[in-house]
Design a protein around this motif. Structure first.
Motif: not given
Length: 333
Positions: A206, A209-210, A212-217, A242, A280
């Motif tokens: 969990t 994935v969270y 990596l999905w939001n790495h740019r933010r 977060t 990332l």
């Protein structure tokens, strides 16, 4: 990354081979190969190899997998909390998440008892961790402004509160359970079984994935809150989300492994020196080296005082203390 993956593979084999009974690496590899359908020698071989295969597959392999999941999850949780709070000392301990889960588990051990079978302890620990997170967010919502410093102060208050509750339960409950309580509050992987590996994988998966999905933010936070807002990142909402995901993952991991300290504090700092600050690579690095640290710590915990098993938190706390002292000496100028 290559070194981290190689270290995980090597430590996983050593973790399966060494313990109260030492198993030859050739037998470990043979048992794993047989389980994967690559080798049939164990079935037709000496009868003595059959118990070895059961030890490898039913006892030590689940423990090794759980160490990888818990270490990876705690490492990533620490990295994300340090980013959104802009505090280099942030980890699940700081926000009361671990102490809340520990209080839930200790209440079962000392007072309420095992009424729901093998799932009683994980459910109680998960409930305590989620309750601690809810109290922290409630406290933050009641004050003016919701910056990272208020989240940290609320987390510290909740951490002390649940620690006090845990100590009270230890003294007010069944004193015969004190050893179990001590082992639980210092962490351990002795509860690892195939039927709860999924929980550990869910907790680690969990947060991974969270992140990596939001790495740019998360990268935008590195430039400061104002810069992140100007880039379109909802800073306050991102911080709350977060924290909630970290609380969920922490509660699950503590529910199967107890309170293991300093992994979430130490690993992000070590990973930044190797992978840089962008998330990332940082998140992948934290997952790898968190798993390495917990595998190595569990191996030491099982082999330092045989046949006894040390709580794994003793090893990770020692590493964390040495790391903090090293940071202080390095930055003394």
């Amino acid at each position: 990354m290559t070194a981290g993956a190689a270290a995980i593979a090597a430590l996983a084999l050593l973790s399966i081979a060494y313990g109260s009974t030492v198993i030859a690496l050739s037998d470990v590899i043979a048992a794993l190969g047989h389980a994967a359908g690559l080798d049939g020698d164990i079935v037709s071989g000496p009868a003595g190899k059959i118990p070895i295969a059961k030890i490898v597959l039913d006892l030590r392999l689940p423990r090794t997998i759980m160490a990888i999941c818990v270490g990876a999850g705690l490492g990533v949780i620490g990295a994300l909390l340090q980013t959104v709070t802009r505090n280099d000392l942030a980890d699940p301990f700081l926000f009361g998440l671990s102490s809340g889960a520990a209080a839930g588990a200790v209440s079962v051990i000392t007072i309420f008892g095992d009424h729901f079978g093998i799932w009683t302890l994980p459910v109680a620990a998960f409930t305590g961790g989620v309750l601690a997170a809810g109290i922290v967010l409630l406290l933050v919502s009641r004050v003016r402004g919701q910056g990272p410093e208020r989240l940290i102060l609320a987390g510290l208050a909740v951490s002390f509160m649940f620690t006090a509750l845990t100590n009270y339960l230890v003294f007010a409950g069944d004193q015969r359970a004190a050893h179990s309580v001590l082992f639980w509050t210092m962490g351990g992987l002795g509860l690892a079984r195939w039927d709860n590996i999924e929980l550990a994988a869910l907790g680690a998966g969990t947060i991974l994935v969270y992140g990596l999905w939001n790495h740019r933010r998360l990268d935008a936070f590195l430039a400061g809150e104002n810069a992140a807002e100007s880039l379109g990142v909802p800073v306050a909402r991102m911080r709350r989300m977060t924290f909630l995901v970290a609380a969920f993952s922490t509660a699950i991991l503590v529910s199967v492994a107890g309170v293991i300290g300093f992994v979430g504090l130490t690993i992000p700092h070590l990973s930044r020196t190797l992978a840089g600050p962008l998330h990332l690579r940082l998140i992948a690095s934290c997952a790898l080296f968190g798993a390495v640290l917990l595998l190595a710590s569990d191996l030491l915990a099982r082999t330092l005082l045989p046949p006894q098993e040390l709580p794994i938190g003793i090893i990770t706390s020692s590493v964390g203390a040495f790391f903090v002292v090293t940071m202080l000496i390095r930055n003394r100028s």
